[in-house]
Design a protein around this motif. Structure first.
Motif, PDB file in Angstrom:
ATOM      1  N   ALA A   1       0.856  -1.186   0.000  1.00 34.23           N
ATOM      2  CA  ALA A   1       0.000   0.000   0.000  1.00 34.23           C
ATOM      3  C   ALA A   1       0.893   1.238   0.000  1.00 34.23           C
ATOM      4  O   ALA A   1       2.009   1.220   0.495  1.00 34.23           O
ATOM      5  CB  ALA A   1      -0.903  -0.002   1.235  1.00 34.23           C
ATOM      6  N   GLY A   2       0.375   2.297  -0.542  1.00 34.48           N
ATOM      7  CA  GLY A   2       1.146   3.548  -0.569  1.00 34.48           C
ATOM      8  C   GLY A   2       1.347   4.101   0.831  1.00 34.48           C
ATOM      9  O   GLY A   2       0.595   3.776   1.762  1.00 34.48           O
ATOM     10  N   GLU A   3       2.348   4.945   0.965  1.00 38.11           N
ATOM     11  CA  GLU A   3       2.653   5.538   2.271  1.00 38.11           C
ATOM     12  C   GLU A   3       1.478   6.357   2.797  1.00 38.11           C
ATOM     13  O   GLU A   3       1.177   6.326   3.991  1.00 38.11           O
ATOM     14  CB  GLU A   3       3.915   6.408   2.201  1.00 38.11           C
ATOM     15  CG  GLU A   3       4.351   6.966   3.537  1.00 38.11           C
ATOM     16  CD  GLU A   3       4.640   5.895   4.592  1.00 38.11           C
ATOM     17  OE1 GLU A   3       4.314   6.133   5.770  1.00 38.11           O
ATOM     18  OE2 GLU A   3       5.161   4.815   4.255  1.00 38.11           O
ATOM     19  N   ASP A   4       0.782   7.080   1.910  1.00 37.49           N
ATOM     20  CA  ASP A   4      -0.386   7.862   2.340  1.00 37.49           C
ATOM     21  C   ASP A   4      -1.471   6.949   2.921  1.00 37.49           C
ATOM     22  O   ASP A   4      -2.084   7.268   3.947  1.00 37.49           O
ATOM     23  CB  ASP A   4      -0.982   8.653   1.165  1.00 37.49           C
ATOM     24  CG  ASP A   4      -0.108   9.820   0.744  1.00 37.49           C
ATOM     25  OD1 ASP A   4       0.799  10.200   1.515  1.00 37.49           O
ATOM     26  OD2 ASP A   4      -0.348  10.360  -0.351  1.00 37.49           O
ATOM     27  N   THR A   5      -1.706   5.832   2.287  1.00 38.62           N
ATOM     28  CA  THR A   5      -2.718   4.877   2.758  1.00 38.62           C
ATOM     29  C   THR A   5      -2.323   4.317   4.119  1.00 38.62           C
ATOM     30  O   THR A   5      -3.154   4.230   5.029  1.00 38.62           O
ATOM     31  CB  THR A   5      -2.902   3.734   1.737  1.00 38.62           C
ATOM     32  OG1 THR A   5      -3.329   4.298   0.498  1.00 38.62           O
ATOM     33  CG2 THR A   5      -3.902   2.705   2.222  1.00 38.62           C
ATOM     34  N   ARG A   6      -1.065   3.930   4.270  1.00 38.99           N
ATOM     35  CA  ARG A   6      -0.608   3.389   5.554  1.00 38.99           C
ATOM     36  C   ARG A   6      -0.699   4.442   6.656  1.00 38.99           C
ATOM     37  O   ARG A   6      -1.119   4.139   7.775  1.00 38.99           O
ATOM     38  CB  ARG A   6       0.824   2.868   5.425  1.00 38.99           C
ATOM     39  CG  ARG A   6       0.916   1.609   4.584  1.00 38.99           C
ATOM     40  CD  ARG A   6       2.248   0.882   4.737  1.00 38.99           C
ATOM     41  NE  ARG A   6       3.422   1.711   4.597  1.00 38.99           N
ATOM     42  CZ  ARG A   6       4.092   1.901   3.456  1.00 38.99           C
ATOM     43  NH1 ARG A   6       3.699   1.303   2.348  1.00 38.99           N
ATOM     44  NH2 ARG A   6       5.166   2.658   3.430  1.00 38.99           N
ATOM     45  N   THR A   7      -0.347   5.691   6.336  1.00 40.07           N
ATOM     46  CA  THR A   7      -0.415   6.771   7.323  1.00 40.07           C
ATOM     47  C   THR A   7      -1.854   7.023   7.756  1.00 40.07           C
ATOM     48  O   THR A   7      -2.140   7.168   8.953  1.00 40.07           O
ATOM     49  CB  THR A   7       0.207   8.066   6.753  1.00 40.07           C
ATOM     50  OG1 THR A   7       1.579   7.804   6.440  1.00 40.07           O
ATOM     51  CG2 THR A   7       0.108   9.207   7.742  1.00 40.07           C
ATOM     52  N   ARG A   8      -2.791   7.070   6.797  1.00 38.37           N
ATOM     53  CA  ARG A   8      -4.202   7.274   7.142  1.00 38.37           C
ATOM     54  C   ARG A   8      -4.721   6.120   8.000  1.00 38.37           C
ATOM     55  O   ARG A   8      -5.476   6.338   8.954  1.00 38.37           O
ATOM     56  CB  ARG A   8      -5.044   7.429   5.878  1.00 38.37           C
ATOM     57  CG  ARG A   8      -4.924   8.801   5.238  1.00 38.37           C
ATOM     58  CD  ARG A   8      -5.994   9.047   4.190  1.00 38.37           C
ATOM     59  NE  ARG A   8      -6.028   8.055   3.125  1.00 38.37           N
ATOM     60  CZ  ARG A   8      -5.332   8.127   1.995  1.00 38.37           C
ATOM     61  NH1 ARG A   8      -4.532   9.154   1.771  1.00 38.37           N
ATOM     62  NH2 ARG A   8      -5.429   7.187   1.091  1.00 38.37           N
ATOM     63  N   ALA A   9      -4.331   4.904   7.657  1.00 40.70           N
ATOM     64  CA  ALA A   9      -4.765   3.745   8.442  1.00 40.70           C
ATOM     65  C   ALA A   9      -4.242   3.839   9.871  1.00 40.70           C
ATOM     66  O   ALA A   9      -4.977   3.565  10.831  1.00 40.70           O
ATOM     67  CB  ALA A   9      -4.304   2.446   7.783  1.00 40.70           C
ATOM     68  N   ARG A  10      -2.989   4.244  10.045  1.00 43.26           N
ATOM     69  CA  ARG A  10      -2.423   4.398  11.401  1.00 43.26           C
ATOM     70  C   ARG A  10      -3.148   5.479  12.180  1.00 43.26           C
ATOM     71  O   ARG A  10      -3.409   5.327  13.374  1.00 43.26           O
ATOM     72  CB  ARG A  10      -0.929   4.724  11.312  1.00 43.26           C
ATOM     73  CG  ARG A  10      -0.076   3.539  10.905  1.00 43.26           C
ATOM     74  CD  ARG A  10       1.418   3.873  10.968  1.00 43.26           C
ATOM     75  NE  ARG A  10       2.139   2.922  10.169  1.00 43.26           N
ATOM     76  CZ  ARG A  10       2.736   3.184   9.004  1.00 43.26           C
ATOM     77  NH1 ARG A  10       2.724   4.404   8.499  1.00 43.26           N
ATOM     78  NH2 ARG A  10       3.361   2.234   8.345  1.00 43.26           N
ATOM     79  N   ARG A  11      -3.481   6.591  11.526  1.00 46.15           N
ATOM     80  CA  ARG A  11      -4.208   7.678  12.195  1.00 46.15           C
ATOM     81  C   ARG A  11      -5.595   7.207  12.639  1.00 46.15           C
ATOM     82  O   ARG A  11      -6.051   7.545  13.734  1.00 46.15           O
ATOM     83  CB  ARG A  11      -4.338   8.888  11.270  1.00 46.15           C
ATOM     84  CG  ARG A  11      -3.038   9.642  11.104  1.00 46.15           C
ATOM     85  CD  ARG A  11      -3.225  10.844  10.223  1.00 46.15           C
ATOM     86  NE  ARG A  11      -1.945  11.503   9.994  1.00 46.15           N
ATOM     87  CZ  ARG A  11      -1.674  12.222   8.931  1.00 46.15           C
ATOM     88  NH1 ARG A  11      -2.582  12.414   7.988  1.00 46.15           N
ATOM     89  NH2 ARG A  11      -0.498  12.791   8.798  1.00 46.15           N
ATOM     90  N   MET A  12      -6.256   6.459  11.782  1.00 45.45           N
ATOM     91  CA  MET A  12      -7.576   5.951  12.152  1.00 45.45           C
ATOM     92  C   MET A  12      -7.468   4.968  13.317  1.00 45.45           C
ATOM     93  O   MET A  12      -8.309   4.978  14.227  1.00 45.45           O
ATOM     94  CB  MET A  12      -8.253   5.306  10.945  1.00 45.45           C
ATOM     95  CG  MET A  12      -8.661   6.329   9.893  1.00 45.45           C
ATOM     96  SD  MET A  12      -9.377   5.564   8.423  1.00 45.45           S
ATOM     97  CE  MET A  12     -10.994   5.166   9.041  1.00 45.45           C
ATOM     98  N   LEU A  13      -6.454   4.129  13.310  1.00 46.42           N
ATOM     99  CA  LEU A  13      -6.243   3.208  14.428  1.00 46.42           C
ATOM    100  C   LEU A  13      -5.993   3.971  15.720  1.00 46.42           C
ATOM    101  O   LEU A  13      -6.516   3.598  16.773  1.00 46.42           O
ATOM    102  CB  LEU A  13      -5.061   2.274  14.143  1.00 46.42           C
ATOM    103  CG  LEU A  13      -5.350   1.086  13.249  1.00 46.42           C
ATOM    104  CD1 LEU A  13      -4.056   0.408  12.824  1.00 46.42           C
ATOM    105  CD2 LEU A  13      -6.274   0.103  13.949  1.00 46.42           C
TER     106      LEU A  13
END
Length: 145
Positions: free
Chosen positions: A108-120
């Motif tokens: 997954a792209g870095e933006d996707t991983r970052t958004r997922a971490r923020r949501m977590l």
């Protein structure tokens, strides 16, 4: 008094939900006996408890001897109880699991991983209770559960 839920009633309920989903038809008690390895008497007791006390199933009219011959259908309450329909808690859990996968997915792209971490992080900071509350409201009002 011993609990009958795990050793009898839940087994019968699982059988009913599975069989009604597979066939779309009523379920004979002999089929439930085969699935659960319970005696005819125990299946009859479970059926009566799930119908009258629990509101989990709909049954045929008892015969002249007072026995129920068929289970006509399983209710939405039954489907949720055995995990065949969503609950707010299991939807929240599945969402968290998927976010964890995304947060750690190197494809997954870095933006996707970052958004997922923020949501977590938001869920971990108390947002999980809010999300479960919102899902409860949606499932209750919009889906009639």
């Amino acid at each position: 008094m011993n609990s009958t839920w795990a050793d009898r009633d839940f087994l019968v309920l699982e059988s009913i939900v599975r069989r009604t989903d597979e066939s779309g038809h009523e379920v004979g008690l002999d089929e439930i006996e085969q699935d659960t390895d319970l005696s005819p008497e125990d299946v009859q007791r479970a059926i009566k408890a799930l119908d009258s006390d629990g509101g989990y199933i709909r049954v045929s009219t008892p015969n002249a001897g007072g026995h129920i011959d068929f289970v006509l259908s399983a209710t939405s309450k039954a489907r949720r109880e055995v995990g065949a329909w969503p609950t707010p808690e299991n939807i929240t859990s599945e969402l968290v699991d998927r976010l964890k996968q995304l947060a750690n997915d190197e494809n997954a792209g870095e933006d996707t991983r970052t958004r997922a971490r923020r949501m977590l992080d938001a869920v971990a900071d108390g947002g999980g209770a809010v999300l479960t509350g919102v899902l409860t409201s949606v499932l209750t009002t919009q889906m009639g559960l």
